[in-house]
Scaffold this motif. Structure first.
Motif, PDB file in Angstrom:
ATOM      1  N   ARG A  37       5.275   1.071   5.139  1.00  0.00           N
ATOM      2  CA  ARG A  37       4.313   0.906   6.110  1.00  0.00           C
ATOM      3  C   ARG A  37       3.827   2.365   6.609  1.00  0.00           C
ATOM      4  N   LEU A  38       4.736   3.286   6.201  1.00  0.00           N
ATOM      5  CA  LEU A  38       4.332   4.586   6.372  1.00  0.00           C
ATOM      6  C   LEU A  38       3.337   5.170   5.288  1.00  0.00           C
ATOM      7  N   LEU A  39       3.646   4.511   3.913  1.00  0.00           N
ATOM      8  CA  LEU A  39       2.544   4.994   2.925  1.00  0.00           C
ATOM      9  C   LEU A  39       1.163   4.326   3.572  1.00  0.00           C
ATOM     10  N   LYS A  40       1.109   3.178   4.012  1.00  0.00           N
ATOM     11  CA  LYS A  40      -0.090   2.507   4.538  1.00  0.00           C
ATOM     12  C   LYS A  40      -0.695   3.439   5.728  1.00  0.00           C
ATOM     13  N   PRO A  45      -2.158   3.830  -1.473  1.00  0.00           N
ATOM     14  CA  PRO A  45      -1.855   2.488  -1.928  1.00  0.00           C
ATOM     15  C   PRO A  45      -0.448   2.260  -2.103  1.00  0.00           C
ATOM     16  N   THR A  46      -0.189   0.813  -1.807  1.00  0.00           N
ATOM     17  CA  THR A  46       1.373   0.581  -1.967  1.00  0.00           C
ATOM     18  C   THR A  46       1.541  -0.598  -2.979  1.00  0.00           C
ATOM     19  N   LEU A  63       3.306   3.792  -9.116  1.00  0.00           N
ATOM     20  CA  LEU A  63       4.269   3.917  -7.957  1.00  0.00           C
ATOM     21  C   LEU A  63       5.615   3.342  -8.217  1.00  0.00           C
ATOM     22  N   ILE A  64       5.772   2.149  -8.918  1.00  0.00           N
ATOM     23  CA  ILE A  64       6.979   1.653  -9.222  1.00  0.00           C
ATOM     24  C   ILE A  64       7.745   2.700  -9.946  1.00  0.00           C
TER      25      ILE A  64
END
Length: 92
Positions: A37-40, A45-46, A63-64
């Protein structure tokens, strides 16, 4: 504010009242509780395949892979668990 605090002072921001202690544990805990949620909220992008750039080296990775790179226990190296490290060292 979290992003700025994690990036300034080598990720160990000092409290306003003196030296010797840092707020790092507080910020790491806050990142862990908020997770993806913080990245959002940062507008980042998540998606696992989103590309991120290391702000120190300039290398680009998904990201992964940023979250579980060199992780021996992949189940503990999830994006949510690594948000503080992602914010401290990477950006989209």
């Amino acid at each position: 504010m979290l992003k700025d605090r994690l990036r300034n002072g080598g990720g160990h921001p000092e409290p306003e009242w003196g030296e010797g202690e840092t707020w790092r544990f507080y910020y790491l805990d806050k990142c862990k509780r908020r997770g993806v949620r913080l990245l959002k909220q940062l507008g980042w992008p998540t998606d696992e395949n989103a590309l991120y750039v290391n702000i120190h080296t300039g290398c680009v990775d998904k990201l992964i892979h940023v979250a579980n790179n060199k992780g021996y226990f992949a189940d503990t190296y999830t994006i949510s668990n690594q948000v503080s490290s992602i914010i401290e060292h990477w950006e989209p």
